[in-house]
Write a protein that holds these residues in place. Structure first.
Motif, PDB file in Angstrom:
ATOM      1  N   ALA A   1       0.877  -1.291  -0.151  1.00 47.18           N
ATOM      2  CA  ALA A   1       0.097   0.143   0.044  1.00 47.18           C
ATOM      3  C   ALA A   1       0.671   1.162   0.064  1.00 47.18           C
ATOM      4  O   ALA A   1       0.354   2.227  -0.632  1.00 47.18           O
ATOM      5  CB  ALA A   1      -0.847  -0.088   1.251  1.00 47.18           C
ATOM      6  N   GLU A   2       1.918   1.235   0.685  1.00 45.82           N
ATOM      7  CA  GLU A   2       2.889   2.287   0.692  1.00 45.82           C
ATOM      8  C   GLU A   2       3.338   2.867  -0.493  1.00 45.82           C
ATOM      9  O   GLU A   2       3.955   4.003  -0.809  1.00 45.82           O
ATOM     10  CB  GLU A   2       3.898   2.176   1.953  1.00 45.82           C
ATOM     11  CG  GLU A   2       4.863   1.145   1.402  1.00 45.82           C
ATOM     12  CD  GLU A   2       4.416  -0.113   2.201  1.00 45.82           C
ATOM     13  OE1 GLU A   2       5.372  -1.072   2.205  1.00 45.82           O
ATOM     14  OE2 GLU A   2       3.109  -0.242   2.507  1.00 45.82           O
ATOM     15  N   CYS A   3       3.520   1.822  -1.571  1.00 48.37           N
ATOM     16  CA  CYS A   3       4.000   2.315  -2.833  1.00 48.37           C
ATOM     17  C   CYS A   3       2.933   2.544  -4.087  1.00 48.37           C
ATOM     18  O   CYS A   3       3.177   2.473  -5.038  1.00 48.37           O
ATOM     19  CB  CYS A   3       4.986   1.009  -3.228  1.00 48.37           C
ATOM     20  SG  CYS A   3       6.452   0.747  -2.109  1.00 48.37           S
ATOM     21  N   ASN A   4       1.819   2.352  -3.441  1.00 43.80           N
ATOM     22  CA  ASN A   4       0.778   2.813  -4.458  1.00 43.80           C
ATOM     23  C   ASN A   4       0.084   3.999  -4.132  1.00 43.80           C
ATOM     24  O   ASN A   4      -0.557   4.428  -2.966  1.00 43.80           O
ATOM     25  CB  ASN A   4      -0.548   1.784  -3.984  1.00 43.80           C
ATOM     26  CG  ASN A   4      -1.595   1.771  -5.068  1.00 43.80           C
ATOM     27  OD1 ASN A   4      -1.821   2.665  -5.638  1.00 43.80           O
ATOM     28  ND2 ASN A   4      -2.232   0.592  -5.371  1.00 43.80           N
ATOM     29  N   GLY A   5       0.514   4.878  -5.070  1.00 44.74           N
ATOM     30  CA  GLY A   5       0.032   6.394  -5.023  1.00 44.74           C
ATOM     31  C   GLY A   5      -1.185   6.588  -5.543  1.00 44.74           C
ATOM     32  O   GLY A   5      -1.681   7.867  -5.300  1.00 44.74           O
ATOM     33  N   ILE A   6      -1.948   5.779  -5.788  1.00 44.67           N
ATOM     34  CA  ILE A   6      -3.445   5.925  -6.174  1.00 44.67           C
ATOM     35  C   ILE A   6      -4.405   5.743  -5.010  1.00 44.67           C
ATOM     36  O   ILE A   6      -5.257   6.485  -4.773  1.00 44.67           O
ATOM     37  CB  ILE A   6      -3.885   5.206  -7.625  1.00 44.67           C
ATOM     38  CG1 ILE A   6      -2.726   5.445  -8.641  1.00 44.67           C
ATOM     39  CG2 ILE A   6      -5.177   5.006  -7.781  1.00 44.67           C
ATOM     40  CD1 ILE A   6      -3.136   4.746  -9.695  1.00 44.67           C
TER      41      ILE A   6
END
Length: 448
Positions: A291-296
């Motif tokens: 989740a921390e790498c999902n900017g959407i």
């Protein structure tokens, strides 16, 4: 749940007891080959299953079910005497999609087992393959209803593993169909350019290739923007970078002199289409990443967004591939792309009339709607066709559920599915490169 499929299959009951392929789907056409009609009917069946799955995910459906008198926690006055109550929550949501696709997948696997070894339509089992549509729809509906009585337990987690494996398999088949489509597209337009020497066809080829490459490049940039961070997300950076390198290598291989010698019509158009598909797979994989790498979605990675952009694009690609495999005959590159078992062979013998024959003119009369083109040999592998549709069912199950991990919080973060998708993207590039170099590596083999 079964009522939806029941209403849609009512028009097929005329074919219930016949061994011929239903001509309903081809009634508007001058004629329709048996192999095409049958594949279209199975495609319609799978499409109806997908629509049913979409209905179970419709927003607000669970709220509406609370108004049904025999449902548990109903807000209306019960109309059924006694304590007869049904947990209607089991009929909606992700688990409902799992159950629907479970029954459908088993049906196609059963058909695959039945059709092993069929060589022509003269086989007694041909009637099961090409007819009895009403009965087959009823079997699917009954299986779906029965699947809702399976205890929840570990069903979702176990079936998700099968779904990811099957989804991986269909992604590979999907890539094979895309490669075959790209080869056929290029061969068709290059042939027209060679015949007419019109610059219009050359310009169309160039524009199509540049458009696909431009979309792929834009996708790479957006992936770096939304799925990486300057001080982290190293795995996401690796996935994007390695796939960028792979598509560049594949594009370079496609224009090598040795490849052009054996495949003069192989070129950058095919590479651009494959590159675009690989970038889509990369996006789909990263969407299931941490989740921390999902900017959407970010911290809202557990939000139940049933039909996001990724899902819609996946459904469109799935539908187009299903239609392509149902109506397309094998191209000249089918052996290279290993699609000769998926697509029907062209010019199969044994043309016999099935529907609308006119006396002695059977098979040649203008009234013929469906004719048997598999009397001397099947146009495609019937057993493998059903295996492909079973995998397509698992793929649609995972796509509709966004490859979520079916835990209590239904988190979109699913590391296993991320690795399945990213591995499939590498397999896709490998298959495409093989389709280009195979004739050069084995010059004595007939790939055409």
């Amino acid at each position: 749940m079964g009522a939806v499929l029941g209403l849609c299959s009512a028009t097929q009951l005329a074919c219930c007891c016949g061994s011929a392929a239903c001509s309903l789907c081809c009634s508007a056409c001058p004629s329709c080959a048996n192999s095409t009609s049958t594949r279209l009917m199975y495609a319609v069946m799978l499409l109806l299953v997908m629509i049913t799955g979409c209905i179970t995910l419709a927003p607000g459906l669970q709220t509406e079910l609370q108004k049904v008198p025999f449902c548990a926690n109903s807000t209306n006055v019960p109309l059924v005497p006694g304590n007869f109550k049904v947990d209607c929550e089991q009929a909606v949501g992700y688990l409902a999609v799992y159950r629907i696709c479970f029954a459908t997948c088993l049906f196609f696997l059963l058909m695959a087992l039945i059709m092993i070894g069929v060589r022509s339509s003269k086989d007694p089992r041909a009637g099961i393959q090409n007819g009895f549509w009403g009965i087959k729809y009823l079997i699917v509906i009954g299986g779906i209803i029965g699947a809702f009585f399976i205890p929840e337990g570990q069903f979702a987690h176990t079936w998700m593993i099968f779904g990811m494996i099957g989804g991986f398999g269909f992604i590979v088949i999907q890539l094979i169909l895309i490669i075959d489509f790209a080869h056929s597209w290029a061969e068709s337009w290059v042939s027209k350019y060679d015949e007419t020497e019109s610059r219009g066809w050359y310009a169309a080829l160039l524009m199509a290739m540049l458009t696909c490459f431009a979309l792929a490049l834009a996708g790479i940039v957006l992936l770096y923007v939304f799925y990486t961070k300057a001080d982290g997300c190293d795995l996401s950076k690796f996935f994007i970078s390695i796939n960028l390198i792979l598509v560049v290598v594949a594009s370079g291989v496609s224009i090598l002199p040795v490849v052009q010698e054996y495949q003069p019509r192989s070129g950058l158009l095919q590479s651009s289409v494959v590159s675009l598909y690989v970038i889509f797979l990369t996006w789909s994989a990263l969407a299931n990443g941490p989740a921390e790498c999902n900017g959407i979605t970010g911290s809202d990675n557990t939000k139940k967004n049933h039909f996001d952009k990724q899902t819609m694009i996946g459904l469109i690609i799935w539908g187009l591939n299903l239609l392509y495999s149902s109506i397309r005959t094998a191209s000249a590159s089918s052996k290279i792309t290993m699609s000769e078992h998926i697509l029907a062979k062209e010019g199969s013998g044994g043309y016999d009339s099935i529907e609308g024959a006119d006396g002695g003119e059977a098979g040649r009369g203008t009234e013929t709607k469906v004719f048997d083109n598999e009397g001397e040999g099947v146009a495609y592998s019937w057993s493998f066709f059903h295996v492909m549709f079973a995998l397509a069912t698992l793929y649609i199950m995972m796509t509709l559920t966004n490859w979520f991990n079916p835990s209590d919080e239904l988190s979109k973060e699913n590391v296993a599915s991320m690795w399945v998708k990213i591995t499939s993207s590498w397999v896709c590039v490998g298959l495409y490169i093989w389709s280009m170099i195979a004739p050069a590596v084995f010059p004595d083999r007939d790939f055409n």
